[in-house]
Design an enzyme around this catalytic site. Structure first.
Site, PDB file in Angstrom:
ATOM      1  N   TYR A 118       0.834  -1.203   0.000  1.00  0.00           N
ATOM      2  CA  TYR A 118       0.000   0.000   0.000  1.00  0.00           C
ATOM      3  C   TYR A 118       0.870   1.255   0.000  1.00  0.00           C
ATOM      4  O   TYR A 118       1.693   1.458   0.907  1.00  0.00           O
ATOM      5  CB  TYR A 118      -0.931   0.015   1.205  1.00  0.00           C
ATOM      6  N   SER A 154     -13.481  -3.189  -0.377  1.00  0.00           N
ATOM      7  CA  SER A 154     -14.194  -2.347  -1.357  1.00  0.00           C
ATOM      8  C   SER A 154     -15.696  -2.635  -1.345  1.00  0.00           C
ATOM      9  O   SER A 154     -16.300  -2.905  -2.388  1.00  0.00           O
ATOM     10  CB  SER A 154     -13.617  -2.539  -2.763  1.00  0.00           C
ATOM     11  N   PRO A 155     -16.338  -2.564  -0.183  1.00  0.00           N
ATOM     12  CA  PRO A 155     -17.749  -2.929  -0.093  1.00  0.00           C
ATOM     13  C   PRO A 155     -18.708  -1.926  -0.729  1.00  0.00           C
ATOM     14  O   PRO A 155     -19.894  -2.235  -0.867  1.00  0.00           O
ATOM     15  CB  PRO A 155     -17.977  -2.998   1.429  1.00  0.00           C
ATOM     16  N   GLY A 207     -18.269  -3.101 -10.107  1.00  0.00           N
ATOM     17  CA  GLY A 207     -17.334  -3.427 -11.166  1.00  0.00           C
ATOM     18  C   GLY A 207     -15.928  -3.625 -10.639  1.00  0.00           C
ATOM     19  O   GLY A 207     -15.714  -3.887  -9.438  1.00  0.00           O
ATOM     20  N   VAL A 240     -18.039   4.160  -6.914  1.00  0.00           N
ATOM     21  CA  VAL A 240     -18.936   3.895  -5.783  1.00  0.00           C
ATOM     22  C   VAL A 240     -20.378   3.861  -6.286  1.00  0.00           C
ATOM     23  O   VAL A 240     -20.782   4.714  -7.080  1.00  0.00           O
ATOM     24  CB  VAL A 240     -18.768   4.992  -4.709  1.00  0.00           C
ATOM     25  N   PHE A 241     -21.164   2.890  -5.824  1.00  0.00           N
ATOM     26  CA  PHE A 241     -22.552   2.796  -6.263  1.00  0.00           C
ATOM     27  C   PHE A 241     -23.490   3.683  -5.460  1.00  0.00           C
ATOM     28  O   PHE A 241     -24.581   4.016  -5.921  1.00  0.00           O
ATOM     29  CB  PHE A 241     -23.045   1.346  -6.237  1.00  0.00           C
TER      30      PHE A 241
END
Length: 304
Positions: A50, A214-215, A219, A224-225
Site C-alpha cells: 500500500y 471495497s464494499p 465493477g 462507488v454505487f
C-alpha cells in the site's frame, strides 16, 4: 461498535476495519486514525504494497502523535504481491515482507498476517516454515489469506500448521457472487455460475472471518454505487431504508454486510472522518431478514 469473534481465535475484534490502502492520500492521517479509534474501530488493515510501503510508515508517524497505545489495536498486514512482477509465497519473501512491515509500522509484532492474492507456485510446506518461524519469534500471532478459494485454502492446509482464520474478499451489495451462487443452485442462470468454489459456505463451516474489501464499489474499481445515478432502484431503497434505521446510505450498505450471520467484517477505506463515523455507527444496526433481501433485490439480483 459491534464486536465479532475473529475466526477460530478467542479474540473479540471490531466488526469495522480501518483500511489503510489510501492513507497516503489522507489530508490528515492523525485525524482519521483518531476518529476511527474514538468510534471503536480498533482493527487496522495494512499491506506491504500500500503506497509502496508508505502507508505503513505514515500510519506509524500519525499514531505516534496520538495517545493510542499499540496494545489497544489489532494490526494486520498482508504480503505476497510484488507489483507488476509476480506473486511470491516463498519463505524468504514472507519473512522479509513481515520484517519490512514491522520496521515501517514501528511495532514488534503483527496481530494478523494474510497472504495477499494466490501464488500458483505456492508450496504449503515452505509457507509453513515461514509462518512457524514468525509465530515462534513472536512476530505474528494469527494467519490467514486474501482472495483465495476453498481448494487453495485446503491446499495450504496440507502443510500449514497454523489455523487460517480469515479471508479477505470483495463483497458488498454490488459484489454478491458468493450469495448468488448459493441461492441459484441447480439453475442455468448467470448467478448460478460458481466463481469461488462455495466460499461463503466454506468460510462458515470452518469459522473463517470474511473481511469485505471495497464494499461500496461496483465493477472492477469502476466507482462507488452509493448516490450513483447508474443504480436508481438501489439508491432509492438505500435512502428509504436508511431513514427507517436512522443511519446513512453508506452506513446501511455496511449494515447489510454485517447483518448476515456469516461473521463478516467490513473494511472501511475512506479517509473522510465523517464517513468513518457513519460506518462505525451502522455497525450496531441489525437489519431484518426481510429488509436484507429487499436490498439484495434492489441491487439487481434475483430469487429463484
Amino acid at each position: 461498535m459491534k464486536k465479532i469473534k475473529f475466526g477460530t481465535t478467542n479474540e473479540q475484534v471490531s466488526a469495522v476495519v480501518f483500511g489503510c490502502m489510501r492513507l497516503n492520500k489522507a489530508k490528515d492521517p492523525v485525524e482519521v486514525i483518531q476518529t476511527a479509534y474514538d468510534h471503536g474501530i480498533t482493527f487496522i488493515d495494512h499491506a506491504d504494497i500500500y503506497g509502496g510501503g508508505d502507508c505503513e510508515t505514515i500510519f506509524a508517524d500519525a499514531l505516534a502523535k496520538t495517545s493510542i497505545k499499540r496494545e489497544d489495536l489489532f494490526i494486520q498486514s498482508k504480503c505476497g504481491i510484488i507489483p507488476g512482477k509476480l506473486f511470491d509465497f516463498s519463505k524468504e519473501h514472507i519473512i522479509e515482507a513481515v520484517e519490512g512491515s514491522l520496521k515501517r509500522l514501528r511495532v514488534d509484532y503483527l496481530d494478523s498476517l494474510l497472504l495477499h492474492r494466490p501464488d500458483t507456485w505456492m508450496d504449503p510446506f515452505e509457507v509453513n516454515e515461514a509462518f512457524e518461524a514468525l509465530h515462534q519469534a513472536g512476530k505474528v500471532r494469527y494467519f490467514g489469506v486474501s482472495n483465495q478459494n476453498p481448494m487453495q485454502i485446503e491446499f495450504l492446509k496440507k502443510g500449514v500448521q497454523q489455523p487460517l482464520v480469515a479471508n479477505q474478499l470483495q463483497f458488498g451489495l454490488m459484489h454478491t457472487g458468493m450469495i448468488d451462487q448459493e441461492l441459484q443452485v441447480n439453475m442455468k442462470t448467470p448467478g448460478s455460475f460458481d466463481h469461488d468454489g462455495g466460499l461463503l459456505m466454506y468460510s462458515r463451516l470452518h469459522d473463517m472471518t470474511i473481511q469485505a474489501w471495497s464494499p461500496y464499489q461496483y465493477g472492477f474499481f469502476e466507482g462507488v454505487f452509493i448516490g450513483n445515478e447508474k443504480f436508481p432502484e438501489l439508491n432509492q431503497a438505500l435512502e428509504e431504508m436508511a431513514e427507517k434505521y436512522g443511519i446513512t446510505p453508506t452506513g446501511l450498505a455496511s449494515a447489510w454486510i454485517l447483518s448476515h450471520p456469516a461473521n463478516f467484517q467490513v473494511i472501511a477505506g475512506t479517509m473522510t472522518p465523517s464517513r468513518i463515523v457513519e460506518i462505525a455507527k451502522a455497525s450496531e444496526v441489525q437489519l431484518s431478514k426481510e429488509d436484507w433481501y429487499k436490498l439484495y433485490l434492489a441491487a439487481g439480483n434475483m430469487l429463484p
